[in-house]
Design a protein around this motif. Structure first.
Motif, PDB file in Angstrom:
ATOM      1  N   LEU A 141       0.849  -1.305  -0.060  1.00 30.63           N
ATOM      2  CA  LEU A 141      -0.205   0.466  -0.099  1.00 30.63           C
ATOM      3  C   LEU A 141       0.882   1.442   0.017  1.00 30.63           C
ATOM      4  O   LEU A 141       1.492   1.244   0.884  1.00 30.63           O
ATOM      5  CB  LEU A 141      -0.275  -0.073   0.808  1.00 30.63           C
ATOM      6  CG  LEU A 141      -1.313  -0.902   1.316  1.00 30.63           C
ATOM      7  CD1 LEU A 141      -2.679  -1.229   2.994  1.00 30.63           C
ATOM      8  CD2 LEU A 141      -2.998  -1.613   0.435  1.00 30.63           C
ATOM      9  N   LYS A 191      -1.283  -1.095  -4.796  1.00 30.00           N
ATOM     10  CA  LYS A 191      -1.972   0.190  -4.140  1.00 30.00           C
ATOM     11  C   LYS A 191      -1.583   1.139  -4.168  1.00 30.00           C
ATOM     12  O   LYS A 191      -1.030   1.800  -2.607  1.00 30.00           O
ATOM     13  CB  LYS A 191      -3.117  -0.380  -3.801  1.00 30.00           C
ATOM     14  CG  LYS A 191      -4.887  -0.029  -3.812  1.00 30.00           C
ATOM     15  CD  LYS A 191      -5.322  -0.570  -2.837  1.00 30.00           C
ATOM     16  CE  LYS A 191      -5.777  -1.791  -3.581  1.00 30.00           C
ATOM     17  NZ  LYS A 191      -7.527  -2.927  -2.658  1.00 30.00           N
ATOM     18  N   GLY A 213      -3.731   4.614   5.671  1.00 27.03           N
ATOM     19  CA  GLY A 213      -2.731   2.907   4.505  1.00 27.03           C
ATOM     20  C   GLY A 213      -3.501   1.712   5.711  1.00 27.03           C
ATOM     21  O   GLY A 213      -3.937   0.954   4.535  1.00 27.03           O
TER      22      GLY A 213
END
Length: 225
Positions: free
Chosen positions: A50, A75, A90
């Motif tokens: 992330l 992502k 996150g």
């Protein structure tokens, strides 16, 4: 067990004397941030990555990924006002439990071995934070002067800082405080004991222009070995 990595990339170019944020500066032919994500992709746990970025940098990062054919799965998450808020953003993406490592994007030389060890210890003990012993003498600044400290009783803290997701999620329920300088300080404030593990001398943080030169030397040394 599921494994995650929150890569915090909210740095600017101020101390680098650059208009480009330090995570996007070139190191050995590609942006610093790509080295960082590659390190996590190469560890044995292959965590879900992330990447927390300022929302105004998302399109620029997409352009860089296309330019350098960077295809490591990750992502992108919008960053917050402070590092604290970015990590919290996150965490919101993670569903359920697991082990999560939080790492500074500007530490591109972290080894897969250190990342693996961080996940191992956090899974066993609940958390772990990488740190190294200072090699320089250290003094504490006081209002009335300064005093010497025993450097053998001190640790210079690095990332990754790795936790069970449930622990980190619980810790980040509190409001932001100025003395939250990293994830360990947030978790400690929540009442958890922090476990230290040996970090790495080469796991430097890119902060000043000369740091890029030092990092390049370390990369060349790795290539030769």
């Amino acid at each position: 067990m599921k494994y995650y990595a929150i890569i915090v990339a909210g740095g600017s170019g101020n101390r680098m004397q650059s208009t480009v944020a330090k995570q996007f500066l070139l190191l050995d032919g590609k942006p610093v941030l790509m080295h960082t994500l590659t390190a996590f992709d190469q560890c044995k746990y292959r965590p879900e990555i992330l990447l927390v970025l300022n929302i105004h940098q998302h399109s620029y990062w997409e352009e860089l990924c296309l330019k350098y054919n960077f295809d490591i799965p990750h992502k992108v998450v919008s960053g917050g006002e402070q590092r604290f808020h970015s990590v919290k953003n996150g965490l919101k993406i993670i569903k359920g439990n697991g082990i999560v490592a939080v790492h500074d994007a500007a530490r591109p030389l972290v080894s897969a071995a250190l990342i693996n060890r961080s996940y191992d210890v956090a899974e066993e003990k609940g958390n772990c934070v990488a740190g190294i012993t200072p090699t320089d003498s250290v003094r504490k600044i006081l209002e009335e002067g300064n005093e010497s400290l025993n450097r053998n009783e001190l640790a210079l803290i690095q990332t990754p800082q790795t936790f069970q997701v449930s622990t980190l999620r619980k810790a980040y329920q509190v409001p932001f405080r100025n003395d939250f300088t990293d994830d360990a300080s947030v978790v400690e404030f929540a009442g958890f004991k922090i476990n230290l593990i040996d970090g790495e001398r080469e796991n430097i943080k890119i902060t000043y222009p000369e740091d890029l030169e030092i990092a390049t030397i370390f990369i060349k040394k790795r290539e030769l070995s």
